[in-house]
Design an enzyme around this catalytic site. Structure first.
Site, PDB file in Angstrom:
ATOM      1  N   ASP A 185     -20.855 -30.436 -16.017  1.00 14.09           N
ATOM      2  CA  ASP A 185     -19.751 -29.345 -15.861  1.00 14.09           C
ATOM      3  C   ASP A 185     -19.410 -29.394 -14.244  1.00 14.09           C
ATOM      4  OD1 ASP A 185     -19.830 -28.794 -18.468  1.00 14.09           O
ATOM      5  OD2 ASP A 185     -20.705 -26.707 -18.164  1.00 14.09           O
ATOM      6  N   ASP A 411     -27.950 -22.149 -25.093  1.00 10.17           N
ATOM      7  CA  ASP A 411     -27.265 -22.122 -23.926  1.00 10.17           C
ATOM      8  C   ASP A 411     -26.922 -20.838 -22.871  1.00 10.17           C
ATOM      9  OD1 ASP A 411     -25.898 -24.469 -25.179  1.00 10.17           O
ATOM     10  OD2 ASP A 411     -24.951 -23.152 -26.709  1.00 10.17           O
TER      11      ASP A 411
HETATM   12  C1  BGC Z   1     -30.020 -25.036 -19.113  1.00 11.89           C
HETATM   13  C2  BGC Z   1     -30.931 -25.879 -18.738  1.00 11.89           C
HETATM   14  C3  BGC Z   1     -31.728 -26.717 -19.964  1.00 11.89           C
HETATM   15  C4  BGC Z   1     -30.634 -27.531 -20.418  1.00 11.89           C
HETATM   16  C5  BGC Z   1     -31.096 -27.912 -21.687  1.00 11.89           C
HETATM   17  C6  BGC Z   1     -28.950 -25.832 -19.877  1.00 11.89           C
HETATM   18  O1  BGC Z   1     -27.821 -24.734 -20.287  1.00 11.89           O
HETATM   19  O2  BGC Z   1     -29.539 -24.406 -17.823  1.00 11.89           O
HETATM   20  O3  BGC Z   1     -31.888 -25.196 -17.952  1.00 11.89           O
HETATM   21  O4  BGC Z   1     -32.618 -27.510 -19.357  1.00 11.89           O
HETATM   22  O5  BGC Z   1     -29.322 -26.400 -20.855  1.00 11.89           O
HETATM   23  O6  BGC Z   1     -31.410 -27.093 -22.587  1.00 11.89           O
END
Ligand code: BGC
Length: 681
Positions: A185, A411
């Protein structure tokens, strides 16, 4: 994708290697020489196995323990064999350990990948680079630890990228294909969210994020076995023509501004952590006219974005980048971890409505009410399994379907949960929020989610249930942390039947130390009412005169299951039991079969109460069948009719006991008609 690594780098490695062999030749060094990195390949996923993250498999174990059905557990075990990306989502993730939730270090992951690697077969490892200063500027859920300041940029370079590069560059890892997804992003926020969001505005005007990404690409791109994929959002974000043009410009300028240029980048990663389908099977033409307007004009969903899915988006990206001067060997990877949208709500045909919004709503597999929804979406399911060079998308130039977001990891949360990662409560993760960016519609988020990146068991179970295509069910565990599955039982046979039940018996494998019991399966369904005692079972409740196929599996106390035994086919008895003077029952069981032939056993049971003197069993051969050899009985064949009489020594059957004869035949194994059985007493 990039096949040309800078010459200086190749040269440097060659000098070092020949220097070591020169020293070895004169006996001055006994150390193992470093493994020379193979040259970069066009598609690092092609022909490679992929690192399966044991930390992820351990999280899945918690969901296996909680799953309510055997089928769900088995699907979860399959997922434990799938590769998922490892996210370096904070500086502490590099060293791992206590300061990062007990997870293994980056070096620990690469060591584990080496341990999984088979000699001579390439192995990819997927690492997400995700710690941009001022990260997640348009949202709150994944705000990071580094501030959008010069000091934040400095820490990003030295404590984050340099530390990762130092691990990637270790000679012991030279034979791994390390693929990265660079800053999820990051650049997309600078394309579309600058005008609307002051944080993104500052992220762009300060130049800090572009500098950070350029540093990352140069540093990681200089390592010959690293393949960088730049994250580039998804079709529902950047798919409008007037977004695509500035997107291609921004990425191209950024990469041209690095020392390594296009040589730093293998391609692009789309749909990371998003839910956008790879293909909308019933919405294939954005220009199709419905109700007098093109489908893409639907004001409720596509809003004139002509790119409905990731295959459209990647095809457009590819041609736009190549037209902008990028090498033709760039490739795309698509995160399919959560874009399957299966389950009962999935449409099975195109809508017949003449109202464009109804037409889209009824035809799309994407169940969101707006494509801007992104947090823990209700109704979602896993998409296509990770795979290299998926077929059917030639113009998309796909290197692979990948599972970048490990499905089951949240998420984001909708309420504040204290943490030292910079993550905040995000209203987009609140199911009751009417989001302005979704035209005032609800977010579609599941309730009660943990912080981004943390295990969300309810979501994982939902994603498994709604997977499309469905996740295959595994026969047993294969992951580190699981105990070894028991060995399959053998010699499954039918020992008796009545008109409505079957008795089975089998042999336990001699190396089964931890077996705690057995389960009987009819086809692939566990038989709920079976009574299992030791290595025998009785299956009641069957329909008279019907063919069944049974199998048995061993299980241990941890819930691990063996592979199924070979199947036994059986037709329930026709002849009435009850002990009348002529009564006996006969059961026909195919014990082995191959293309063109089979072996069957027939078991004759005396339902009592007096012993038999002799017995006769009859049935008709199925079309194409012949008996080639019979033992423990004699037979007469007349046309298709088989009549079998006991051998001298097994005509007498005590009450409740059984005698068995067997034969070998050609053709398929099943009997052509129900069996008859008559006895004399
Ligand atoms: C989070 C990360 C995480 C990743 C995979 C992201 O949205 O901020 O901390 O490792 O997702 O789950």
């Amino acid at each position: 994708m990039n096949t040309q690594s800078p010459l200086s780098r190749r040269f440097g490695r060659a000098v070092a290697a020949s220097g070591i062999s020169a020293l070895l030749a004169v006996g001055m060094l006994t150390a193992t020489p470093a493994v020379a990195a193979p040259p970069r390949v066009d598609n690092p996923f092609a022909g490679a196995t992929n690192y399966v993250n044991p930390d992820y498999a351990a999280l899945v174990n918690t969901s296996i323990a909680a799953a309510s059905t055997e089928s769900a557990k088995r699907k979860m075990r399959t997922i434990q064999t799938y590769p998922t990306a490892v996210w370096m989502d904070r500086i502490a993730a590099i060293a791992g350990g206590a300061s990062n939730g007990g997870r293994r270090s980056l070096e620990g992951h690469l060591d584990a990948a080496l341990a999984q690697k088979k000699a001579g077969v390439p192995m990819t490892v997927q690492i997400v680079i995700y710690d941009l200063p001022g990260r997640d500027c348009a949202a709150l859920a994944s705000n990071g630890e580094l501030p959008l300041t010069a000091a934040g940029l400095q820490r990003y370079k030295t404590e984050y990228i340099d530390a990762i590069a130092a691990v990637f560059a270790k000679p012991k890892f030279a034979d791994l294909r390390i693929t990265t997804v660079v800053e999820v992003d990051g650049l997309p926020n600078l394309v579309t969210n600058v005008a609307s969001d002051p944080d993104c505005q500052l992220a762009k005007s300060s130049g800090i994020q572009v500098k950070a990404m350029q540093y990352a690409l140069d540093k990681l791109g200089a390592i010959p076995n690293v393949y960088n994929y730049m994250d580039i959002a998804h079709s529902g974000w950047l798919g409008w023509d007037n977004n695509l043009t500035p997107t291609v410009q921004l990425y191209t300028d950024l990469v041209r501004g690095t020392a390594g240029g296009f040589g730093n980048v293998s391609g692009f990663a789309t749909n990371t952590s998003n839910y956008t389908p790879t293909a909308e099977p019933f919405l294939t033409d954005p220009e199709k006219i419905v109700g007098g307007v093109p489908v893409k004009s639907d004001p409720k969903f596509y809003e004139y974005n002509p790119r409905f899915d990731e295959s459209d988006f990647t095809a457009s990206l590819y041609s736009a980048f190549v037209a902008a001067g990028w090498p033709a060997d760039i490739g795309m990877i698509v995160d399919t971890s959560r874009n399957g949208w299966g389950g009962s709500k999935r449409p099975t045909a195109v809508s017949s409505s003449t109202n464009v919004s109804t037409y889209v709503a009824e035809s799309k597999i994407d169940q969101r009410n707006h494509r801007g929804a992104w947090c823990n979406l209700s109704g979602a399911g896993m998409g296509a399994a990770p795979q290299a060079s998926p077929a059917g998308f030639a113009s998309s130039h796909l290197d692979a379907f990948v599972w970048v977001k490990p499905p089951g990891e949240s998420d984001g949360a909708s309420s504040t949960i204290p943490n030292n990662e910079g993550k905040a409560a995000d209203p987009m993760c609140d199911p009751t929020f009417n989001a302005p960016v979704l035209m005032g519609q609800k977010t579609g988020a599941l309730p009660n989610a943990p912080l981004a990146g943390y295990w969300f068991g309810a979501q994982f179970a939902m994603l498994v249930g709604n997977a499309f295509p469905a996740i295959p069910e595994a026969g047993g565990p294969t992951q580190p942390g699981d105990t070894t599955a028991p060995t399959a039982p053998t010699a499954l046979r039918v020992t008796a039947t009545t008109a409505t039940s079957v008795s089975l018996s089998w042999t336990a494998s001699t190396d089964n130390v931890g077996v705690s019991g057995y389960s009987v399966y009819r086809g692939t369904t566990p038989v709920a009412g079976a009574t299992v005692i030791g290595t025998t079972a009785t299956v009641p409740g069957l329909t008279p005169d019907t063919a069944y196929s049974f199998r048995v599996e061993a299980k241990d106390s941890a819930g691990n299951r063996s592979a199924p035994s070979a199947a036994v086919s059986v037709r329930t008895a026709t002849s009435p039991g009850g002990g009348g003077s002529g009564s006996c029952t006969a059961t026909y069981a195919v014990t082995n079969s191959w293309s063109g032939g089979f072996v069957a056993d027939v078991t004759v049971t005396n339902p009592g109460p007096t012993a038999t003197k002799s017995w006769t069993v009859g049935w008709t051969l199925a079309s194409g069948q012949a008996i080639t050899n019979m033992w423990s009985a004699s037979n007469r064949i007349s046309g298709a009719q088989v009549t079998v009489s006991n051998a001298e020594y097994n005509g007498a059957i005590a009450p409740g006991a059984a005698a068995t004869f067997g034969f070998q035949g050609t053709g398929a194994g099943a009997a052509g008609s129900p069996l008859t059985c008559t006895a004399t007493r």
